[in-house]
Design a protein around this motif. Structure first.
Motif, PDB file in Angstrom:
ATOM      1  N   ASP A 209       0.853  -1.191   0.000  1.00  0.00           N
ATOM      2  CA  ASP A 209       0.000   0.000   0.000  1.00  0.00           C
ATOM      3  C   ASP A 209       0.887   1.238   0.000  1.00  0.00           C
ATOM      4  O   ASP A 209       1.465   1.602   1.036  1.00  0.00           O
ATOM      5  CB  ASP A 209      -0.900  -0.014   1.235  1.00  0.00           C
ATOM      6  CG  ASP A 209      -1.919   1.117   1.224  1.00  0.00           C
ATOM      7  OD1 ASP A 209      -2.062   1.776   0.170  1.00  0.00           O
ATOM      8  OD2 ASP A 209      -2.547   1.357   2.259  1.00  0.00           O
ATOM      9  N   ARG A 213      -2.439   3.208   4.154  1.00  0.00           N
ATOM     10  CA  ARG A 213      -3.691   3.199   4.900  1.00  0.00           C
ATOM     11  C   ARG A 213      -3.625   2.180   6.015  1.00  0.00           C
ATOM     12  O   ARG A 213      -2.716   1.344   6.071  1.00  0.00           O
ATOM     13  CB  ARG A 213      -4.847   2.866   3.962  1.00  0.00           C
ATOM     14  CG  ARG A 213      -5.196   3.956   2.971  1.00  0.00           C
ATOM     15  CD  ARG A 213      -6.015   3.430   1.795  1.00  0.00           C
ATOM     16  NE  ARG A 213      -5.193   2.613   0.899  1.00  0.00           N
ATOM     17  CZ  ARG A 213      -5.582   2.211  -0.302  1.00  0.00           C
ATOM     18  NH1 ARG A 213      -6.791   2.539  -0.742  1.00  0.00           N
ATOM     19  NH2 ARG A 213      -4.786   1.492  -1.066  1.00  0.00           N
ATOM     20  N   GLU A 217      -8.636  -0.399   5.891  1.00  0.00           N
ATOM     21  CA  GLU A 217      -8.835   0.362   4.656  1.00  0.00           C
ATOM     22  C   GLU A 217      -8.130  -0.304   3.467  1.00  0.00           C
ATOM     23  O   GLU A 217      -8.674  -0.362   2.358  1.00  0.00           O
ATOM     24  CB  GLU A 217      -8.313   1.784   4.833  1.00  0.00           C
ATOM     25  CG  GLU A 217      -9.111   2.646   5.800  1.00  0.00           C
ATOM     26  CD  GLU A 217      -8.485   4.023   5.921  1.00  0.00           C
ATOM     27  OE1 GLU A 217      -8.947   4.938   5.215  1.00  0.00           O
ATOM     28  OE2 GLU A 217      -7.516   4.161   6.689  1.00  0.00           O
ATOM     29  N   THR A 220     -10.134  -3.252   2.365  1.00  0.00           N
ATOM     30  CA  THR A 220     -11.296  -2.815   1.584  1.00  0.00           C
ATOM     31  C   THR A 220     -10.906  -2.532   0.143  1.00  0.00           C
ATOM     32  O   THR A 220     -11.618  -2.904  -0.806  1.00  0.00           O
ATOM     33  CB  THR A 220     -11.926  -1.559   2.217  1.00  0.00           C
ATOM     34  OG1 THR A 220     -12.386  -1.871   3.539  1.00  0.00           O
ATOM     35  CG2 THR A 220     -13.101  -1.060   1.389  1.00  0.00           C
ATOM     36  N   ALA A 221      -9.749  -1.879  -0.044  1.00  0.00           N
ATOM     37  CA  ALA A 221      -9.287  -1.581  -1.400  1.00  0.00           C
ATOM     38  C   ALA A 221      -8.971  -2.876  -2.162  1.00  0.00           C
ATOM     39  O   ALA A 221      -9.287  -3.005  -3.349  1.00  0.00           O
ATOM     40  CB  ALA A 221      -8.052  -0.685  -1.341  1.00  0.00           C
ATOM     41  N   LEU A 223     -10.372  -5.718  -1.769  1.00  0.00           N
ATOM     42  CA  LEU A 223     -11.614  -6.432  -2.039  1.00  0.00           C
ATOM     43  C   LEU A 223     -12.508  -5.710  -3.042  1.00  0.00           C
ATOM     44  O   LEU A 223     -13.600  -6.203  -3.363  1.00  0.00           O
ATOM     45  CB  LEU A 223     -12.396  -6.656  -0.735  1.00  0.00           C
ATOM     46  CG  LEU A 223     -11.772  -7.650   0.254  1.00  0.00           C
ATOM     47  CD1 LEU A 223     -12.512  -7.600   1.589  1.00  0.00           C
ATOM     48  CD2 LEU A 223     -11.789  -9.059  -0.323  1.00  0.00           C
ATOM     49  N   ASN A 224     -12.051  -4.559  -3.534  1.00  0.00           N
ATOM     50  CA  ASN A 224     -12.852  -3.811  -4.493  1.00  0.00           C
ATOM     51  C   ASN A 224     -13.122  -4.659  -5.737  1.00  0.00           C
ATOM     52  O   ASN A 224     -12.207  -5.177  -6.372  1.00  0.00           O
ATOM     53  CB  ASN A 224     -12.117  -2.525  -4.895  1.00  0.00           C
ATOM     54  CG  ASN A 224     -12.937  -1.656  -5.835  1.00  0.00           C
ATOM     55  OD1 ASN A 224     -14.155  -1.529  -5.675  1.00  0.00           O
ATOM     56  ND2 ASN A 224     -12.272  -1.060  -6.817  1.00  0.00           N
ATOM     57  N   GLY A 225     -14.366  -4.814  -6.075  1.00  0.00           N
ATOM     58  CA  GLY A 225     -14.761  -5.601  -7.229  1.00  0.00           C
ATOM     59  C   GLY A 225     -14.989  -7.075  -6.932  1.00  0.00           C
ATOM     60  O   GLY A 225     -15.374  -7.834  -7.829  1.00  0.00           O
ATOM     61  N   ALA A 226     -14.763  -7.491  -5.684  1.00  0.00           N
ATOM     62  CA  ALA A 226     -14.988  -8.900  -5.331  1.00  0.00           C
ATOM     63  C   ALA A 226     -16.484  -9.198  -5.319  1.00  0.00           C
ATOM     64  O   ALA A 226     -17.308  -8.319  -5.035  1.00  0.00           O
ATOM     65  CB  ALA A 226     -14.389  -9.203  -3.958  1.00  0.00           C
ATOM     66  N   THR A 228     -20.158 -10.467  -4.110  1.00  0.00           N
ATOM     67  CA  THR A 228     -20.853 -10.486  -2.820  1.00  0.00           C
ATOM     68  C   THR A 228     -21.205 -11.927  -2.468  1.00  0.00           C
ATOM     69  O   THR A 228     -21.777 -12.658  -3.281  1.00  0.00           O
ATOM     70  CB  THR A 228     -22.131  -9.640  -2.884  1.00  0.00           C
ATOM     71  OG1 THR A 228     -21.768  -8.293  -3.239  1.00  0.00           O
ATOM     72  CG2 THR A 228     -22.858  -9.646  -1.551  1.00  0.00           C
TER      73      THR A 228
END
Length: 299
Positions: A209, A213, A217, A220-221, A223-226, A228
């Motif tokens: 990173d 962060r 945080e 979360t970045a 996992l973006n696009g993972a 649901t």
């Protein structure tokens, strides 16, 4: 390579072999790898080899002590004279074989010592008349050290890319390591560590990173696009130095059902490791969770 399966692992159900001795075999001397097959001539038995233009060789055992009470026995090769090859052939099945002693030079580069062992002078002796000779001594400092030092088990075994009969902790970079399951091959493709065995695959990557962060945080970045997934198909855990999260799902590549787990481990210094486990049998989720939880920081 020989492994002796014993009890079942309590965490993932995988058979756990006896770790006291691990046998690894080199199929040919390095000098014979690039020559035509018809240039290699077995002399009476598979342990004696004459190679056109390269010389004469005998298969031998190189014992290496590893931490944890493990012995690694390498089935390697030694270059010997033509006369010694003929002598070994004559007495191979004779009581005189018990007294066979040979001098020669090591004929394989063996990791983690690499080319430093190639051509190192060595002495072979017969310890057991039912086995091929053992490397017993050397005037070479490195080979003598290999024979007399107790080496770190994972550091040595992680250098072998073919399947091993035990799990091996494998470094991913200077920050992370992961357990490579028993029976998996290993390779690195475009920076991704790939471990494979029939019906199971693991891909491992590392991330940094740049904007530093916090672990939550950064996760979360990542996992973006993972996709649901329902709560029962995901886990988040505190590691003491950060956080880890995994979720699992089912995919159908080319119409074939494939189970997949995606997991990340993030530390407080902006470093992360990601694993993707893919498997065929539904019951292998416990194995995938074990691989994900085996990711740990180095040091």
């Amino acid at each position: 390579m020989i492994g002796n399966p014993t009890p079942v692992c309590s965490c993932c159900g995988t058979p756990v072999p006896d770790e006291e001795r691990i046998d690894v075999r080199f199929g040919l001397p390095d000098a014979a790898l690039d020559v035509p097959e018809d240039a290699r001539h077995e002399v009476g038995v598979a342990a004696l080899l004459r190679v056109d233009g390269a010389g004469s060789f005998i298969r031998c055992l190189l014992p290496v002590r590893l931490t944890g009470g493990t012995e690694l026995v390498l089935g390697t090769w030694m270059r010997i004279s033509d006369d010694d090859l003929d002598h070994a052939h004559r007495i191979w099945d004779d009581p005189a074989y018990r007294g066979l002693t040979l001098r020669g030079a090591m004929a394989n580069a063996i990791m983690p010592w690499g080319a430093g062992l190639l051509d190192a002078p060595a002495t072979l002796v017969v310890r057991d008349p039912d086995e091929i000779p053992y490397v017993d001594g050397s005037d070479d400092e490195l080979l003598r050290s290999v024979l007399t030092t107790t080496w770190d088990r994972d550091d040595v075994l992680s250098r072998f890319t073919h399947p091993l009969p035990v799990p091996v902790r494998t470094p991913l970079d200077e920050h992370w390591s992961v357990e490579r399951s028993r029976g998996f091959t290993a390779r690195v493709v475009d920076g991704t560590h790939r471990f494979l065995t029939p019906g199971r695959t693991v891909h491992c990557d590392v991330f940094t990173d740049r904007i530093r962060r916090g672990p939550e945080e950064f996760l979360t970045a990542l996992l973006n696009g993972a996709p649901t997934v329902p709560p029962e198909r995901q886990i988040t855990e505190d590691t003491g130095n950060g956080i880890r999260h995994a979720f699992w799902t089912v995919a159908t590549p080319n119409g074939r059902t494939q189970h997949e787990l995606y997991g990340f481990t993030v530390d407080r210094d902006g470093n992360a490791a990601g694993v993707v486990c893919m498997w065929d049998k539904p019951d292998d989720l416990a194995w995938a969770l074990h691989v994900w939880r085996s990711v740990r920081g180095v040091g």
